[in-house]
Design a protein around this motif. Structure first.
Motif, mmCIF file in Angstrom:
data_model
loop_
_atom_site.group_PDB
_atom_site.id
_atom_site.type_symbol
_atom_site.label_atom_id
_atom_site.label_comp_id
_atom_site.label_asym_id
_atom_site.label_seq_id
_atom_site.Cartn_x
_atom_site.Cartn_y
_atom_site.Cartn_z
ATOM 1 N N GLY A 184 6.338 3.272 -5.894
ATOM 2 C CA GLY A 184 6.401 2.398 -4.723
ATOM 3 C C GLY A 184 7.548 1.407 -4.818
ATOM 4 O O GLY A 184 8.220 1.119 -3.823
ATOM 5 N N ILE A 185 7.780 0.880 -6.019
ATOM 6 C CA ILE A 185 8.904 -0.046 -6.213
ATOM 7 C C ILE A 185 10.233 0.683 -6.038
ATOM 8 O O ILE A 185 11.160 0.168 -5.399
ATOM 9 C CB ILE A 185 8.816 -0.699 -7.606
ATOM 10 C CG1 ILE A 185 7.615 -1.656 -7.654
ATOM 11 C CG2 ILE A 185 10.105 -1.468 -7.930
ATOM 12 C CD1 ILE A 185 7.394 -2.303 -8.999
ATOM 13 N N ALA A 186 10.327 1.899 -6.572
ATOM 14 C CA ALA A 186 11.557 2.685 -6.414
ATOM 15 C C ALA A 186 11.846 2.916 -4.926
ATOM 16 O O ALA A 186 12.985 2.786 -4.475
ATOM 17 C CB ALA A 186 11.432 4.011 -7.151
ATOM 18 N N ASN B 122 0.826 -1.213 0.000
ATOM 19 C CA ASN B 122 0.000 0.000 0.000
ATOM 20 C C ASN B 122 0.860 1.264 0.000
ATOM 21 O O ASN B 122 0.881 2.019 0.979
ATOM 22 C CB ASN B 122 -0.936 0.014 1.212
ATOM 23 C CG ASN B 122 -1.909 -1.143 1.226
ATOM 24 O OD1 ASN B 122 -2.406 -1.540 0.182
ATOM 25 N ND2 ASN B 122 -2.178 -1.688 2.400
ATOM 26 N N PRO B 123 1.610 1.505 -1.088
ATOM 27 C CA PRO B 123 2.514 2.660 -1.126
ATOM 28 C C PRO B 123 1.777 3.977 -0.920
ATOM 29 O O PRO B 123 0.675 4.176 -1.417
ATOM 30 C CB PRO B 123 3.134 2.577 -2.525
ATOM 31 C CG PRO B 123 2.168 1.778 -3.333
ATOM 32 C CD PRO B 123 1.570 0.795 -2.377
ATOM 33 N N SER B 124 2.397 4.868 -0.149
ATOM 34 C CA SER B 124 1.802 6.176 0.137
ATOM 35 C C SER B 124 2.893 7.236 0.123
ATOM 36 O O SER B 124 3.975 7.030 0.688
ATOM 37 C CB SER B 124 1.101 6.146 1.497
ATOM 38 O OG SER B 124 0.531 7.394 1.785
ATOM 39 N N PHE B 125 2.598 8.357 -0.540
ATOM 40 C CA PHE B 125 3.575 9.435 -0.676
ATOM 41 C C PHE B 125 2.894 10.782 -0.456
ATOM 42 O O PHE B 125 1.663 10.874 -0.426
ATOM 43 C CB PHE B 125 4.232 9.392 -2.059
ATOM 44 C CG PHE B 125 5.011 8.143 -2.339
ATOM 45 C CD1 PHE B 125 6.339 8.036 -1.971
ATOM 46 C CD2 PHE B 125 4.404 7.054 -2.955
ATOM 47 C CE1 PHE B 125 7.055 6.875 -2.205
ATOM 48 C CE2 PHE B 125 5.106 5.893 -3.201
ATOM 49 C CZ PHE B 125 6.440 5.801 -2.825
ATOM 50 N N PHE B 126 3.700 11.806 -0.328
ATOM 51 C CA PHE B 126 3.145 13.157 -0.228
ATOM 52 C C PHE B 126 2.513 13.540 -1.563
ATOM 53 O O PHE B 126 3.195 13.528 -2.595
ATOM 54 C CB PHE B 126 4.226 14.161 0.148
ATOM 55 C CG PHE B 126 4.725 14.012 1.557
ATOM 56 C CD1 PHE B 126 3.921 14.395 2.626
ATOM 57 C CD2 PHE B 126 5.981 13.495 1.820
ATOM 58 C CE1 PHE B 126 4.369 14.261 3.938
ATOM 59 C CE2 PHE B 126 6.436 13.361 3.128
ATOM 60 C CZ PHE B 126 5.619 13.739 4.180
ATOM 61 N N VAL C 222 12.741 2.638 -12.803
ATOM 62 C CA VAL C 222 11.291 2.412 -12.851
ATOM 63 C C VAL C 222 10.601 3.310 -13.885
ATOM 64 O O VAL C 222 9.381 3.443 -13.888
ATOM 65 C CB VAL C 222 10.643 2.599 -11.458
ATOM 66 C CG1 VAL C 222 11.223 1.614 -10.458
ATOM 67 C CG2 VAL C 222 10.770 4.029 -10.966
ATOM 68 N N GLU C 223 11.408 3.920 -14.743
ATOM 69 C CA GLU C 223 10.905 4.717 -15.864
ATOM 70 C C GLU C 223 10.081 5.926 -15.412
ATOM 71 O O GLU C 223 9.050 6.260 -15.995
ATOM 72 C CB GLU C 223 10.091 3.834 -16.816
ATOM 73 C CG GLU C 223 10.901 2.676 -17.385
ATOM 74 C CD GLU C 223 10.084 1.734 -18.264
ATOM 75 O OE1 GLU C 223 8.884 2.010 -18.452
ATOM 76 O OE2 GLU C 223 10.641 0.743 -18.735
ATOM 77 N N LEU C 224 10.579 6.609 -14.369
ATOM 78 C CA LEU C 224 9.950 7.848 -13.921
ATOM 79 C C LEU C 224 10.937 9.017 -13.939
ATOM 80 O O LEU C 224 10.655 10.089 -13.398
ATOM 81 C CB LEU C 224 9.401 7.682 -12.497
ATOM 82 C CG LEU C 224 8.166 6.784 -12.334
ATOM 83 C CD1 LEU C 224 7.809 6.624 -10.861
ATOM 84 C CD2 LEU C 224 6.964 7.333 -13.111
ATOM 85 N N GLU C 225 12.061 8.813 -14.569
ATOM 86 C CA GLU C 225 13.082 9.856 -14.633
ATOM 87 C C GLU C 225 12.541 11.070 -15.386
ATOM 88 O O GLU C 225 11.935 10.945 -16.449
ATOM 89 C CB GLU C 225 14.328 9.319 -15.338
ATOM 90 C CG GLU C 225 15.517 10.265 -15.280
ATOM 91 C CD GLU C 225 16.734 9.686 -15.987
ATOM 92 O OE1 GLU C 225 17.858 9.974 -15.558
ATOM 93 O OE2 GLU C 225 16.540 8.942 -16.971
ATOM 94 N N SER D 109 -0.960 8.347 -12.523
ATOM 95 C CA SER D 109 -1.819 7.196 -12.784
ATOM 96 C C SER D 109 -1.492 6.124 -11.747
ATOM 97 O O SER D 109 -0.462 6.193 -11.061
ATOM 98 C CB SER D 109 -1.567 6.649 -14.189
ATOM 99 O OG SER D 109 -0.250 6.092 -14.276
ATOM 100 N N LEU D 110 -2.357 5.102 -11.644
ATOM 101 C CA LEU D 110 -2.098 4.024 -10.690
ATOM 102 C C LEU D 110 -0.781 3.327 -11.004
ATOM 103 O O LEU D 110 -0.010 2.995 -10.101
ATOM 104 C CB LEU D 110 -3.249 3.013 -10.710
ATOM 105 C CG LEU D 110 -3.093 1.797 -9.783
ATOM 106 C CD1 LEU D 110 -2.921 2.225 -8.334
ATOM 107 C CD2 LEU D 110 -4.291 0.863 -9.924
ATOM 108 N N GLY D 111 -0.508 3.108 -12.295
ATOM 109 C CA GLY D 111 0.740 2.459 -12.686
ATOM 110 C C GLY D 111 1.962 3.237 -12.252
ATOM 111 O O GLY D 111 2.954 2.662 -11.782
ATOM 112 N N MET D 112 1.908 4.565 -12.378
ATOM 113 C CA MET D 112 3.023 5.413 -11.948
ATOM 114 C C MET D 112 3.198 5.349 -10.433
ATOM 115 O O MET D 112 4.322 5.311 -9.920
ATOM 116 C CB MET D 112 2.792 6.850 -12.406
ATOM 117 C CG MET D 112 2.833 7.033 -13.915
ATOM 118 S SD MET D 112 2.367 8.706 -14.420
ATOM 119 C CE MET D 112 3.797 9.638 -13.870
#
Length: 301
Positions: free
Chosen positions: A139-141, A83-87, A118-121, A131-134
């Motif tokens: 979360g993986i990063a 359940n990843p959570s961020f600001f 994770v292809e978010l650079e 998006s949910l995928g992002m």
């Protein structure tokens, strides 16, 4: 020699009279991508919470990298995504930099390396616009901060659209190849885990039903030839002419996992041997059929 990085022995978690986990004994070897497969509510997240110290087991043992007593110390060297959570107002770079400060990590270029992985650079928009995928990829990063050797990913493809699933699959493969981390990933989608996992564990109603390698799983689900006949013994004698010995017999049906493309030869031999053939067809057991057959006999604890 293969090194075991995670083991559970008869691990149980009970809520009232209900067993969320019932004597689960699991083995995860270094370098594996372990796919934990189970339906929603099967116990996957509960197992992960016990492993990560977020829930206290009711019984059994957890051993991480050979350590059984001082688990909190070795858990600090693991990565996990549950359940990843961020600001919501920070972009991915800012969120990971904050986590680095919390974890006391000072490795140069750590955040840039992981975002690229994770292809978010280069993504500048805030987390709330993801998006949910992002969100799952960030979360993986975060789970990979500090270069952990063991990473737990809880349902990373759950809820993703087809393109998101494809992207996540590529990320998981890339993470495994680039970091060499051992991964344990849960999902209820066996066909998708099949594309990345090297080892599988099947869980249902808190019971770990089976552990099996990718190779052995596909041995169990490969194509077969189903032949329904009037006389099984006469058919077996005819098959021995073609070198087939000890085929699987179910009633008046014979199942072959060889000669799959030689039904014409089989028919010719059967006719010459006086065998009456009622049905002859090729069948493939899908991964989903295998899973449903496996969990079908489980009764409530």
């Amino acid at each position: 020699m293969t090194r075991v990085v995670l083991q559970t022995h008869a691990l149980s978690k009970k809520y009232g009279s209900h067993f969320a986990l019932n004597k689960v004994s699991l083995t995860l070897n270094q370098g594996d991508i372990y796919g934990l497969v189970g339906r929603n509510g099967a116990g996957k997240t509960t197992l992960f919470k016990c492993i990560m110290g977020l829930a206290k087991p009711s019984g059994g043992k957890i051993i991480i990298n050979g350590e059984e007593e001082n688990l909190n110390a070795v858990r600090s060297q693991m990565g996990f995504m549950i359940n990843p959570s961020f600001f919501p107002y920070l972009n991915p770079k800012e969120n990971l930099e904050y986590l680095c400060r919390i974890k006391g990590l000072t490795a140069k270029n750590e955040v840039s390396r992981l975002l690229k992985l994770v292809e978010l650079e280069g993504v500048k928009k805030p987390y709330k616009a993801f998006s949910l995928g992002m969100k799952q990829r960030l979360g993986i990063a975060a789970a990979l901060l500090g270069s952990p050797s063991l990473v737990v990913l809880d349902e990373p493809i759950n809820g993703l659209d087809p393109q998101g699933i494809i992207d996540m699959r590529a990320v998981i493969k890339n993470v495994h190849e680039q970091t060499g981390a051992t991964l344990i990933i849960s999902s209820h989608i066996l066909s998708e885990l099949d594309l990345v996992a090297t080892q599988f564990g099947f869980i249902e109603q808190g019971v770990l039903l089976q552990e099996i390698s990718h190779k052995d799983l596909h041995e169990q689900t490969k194509n077969s030839l189903h032949i329904e006949v009037d006389d099984v013994e006469k058919t077996q004698a005819a098959l021995r002419v073609l070198g087939v010995r000890n085929p699987l017999v179910e009633g008046n049906r014979i199942i072959l996992q060889s000669h799959l493309d030689q039904s014409h030869k089989l028919a010719r031999v059967f006719v010459s041997s006086g065998v009456e053939v009622y049905d002859l067809h090729r069948k493939e057991t899908t991964l989903e059929e295998y899973f449903m057959r496996l969990v079908g006999g489980v009764q409530n604890a």
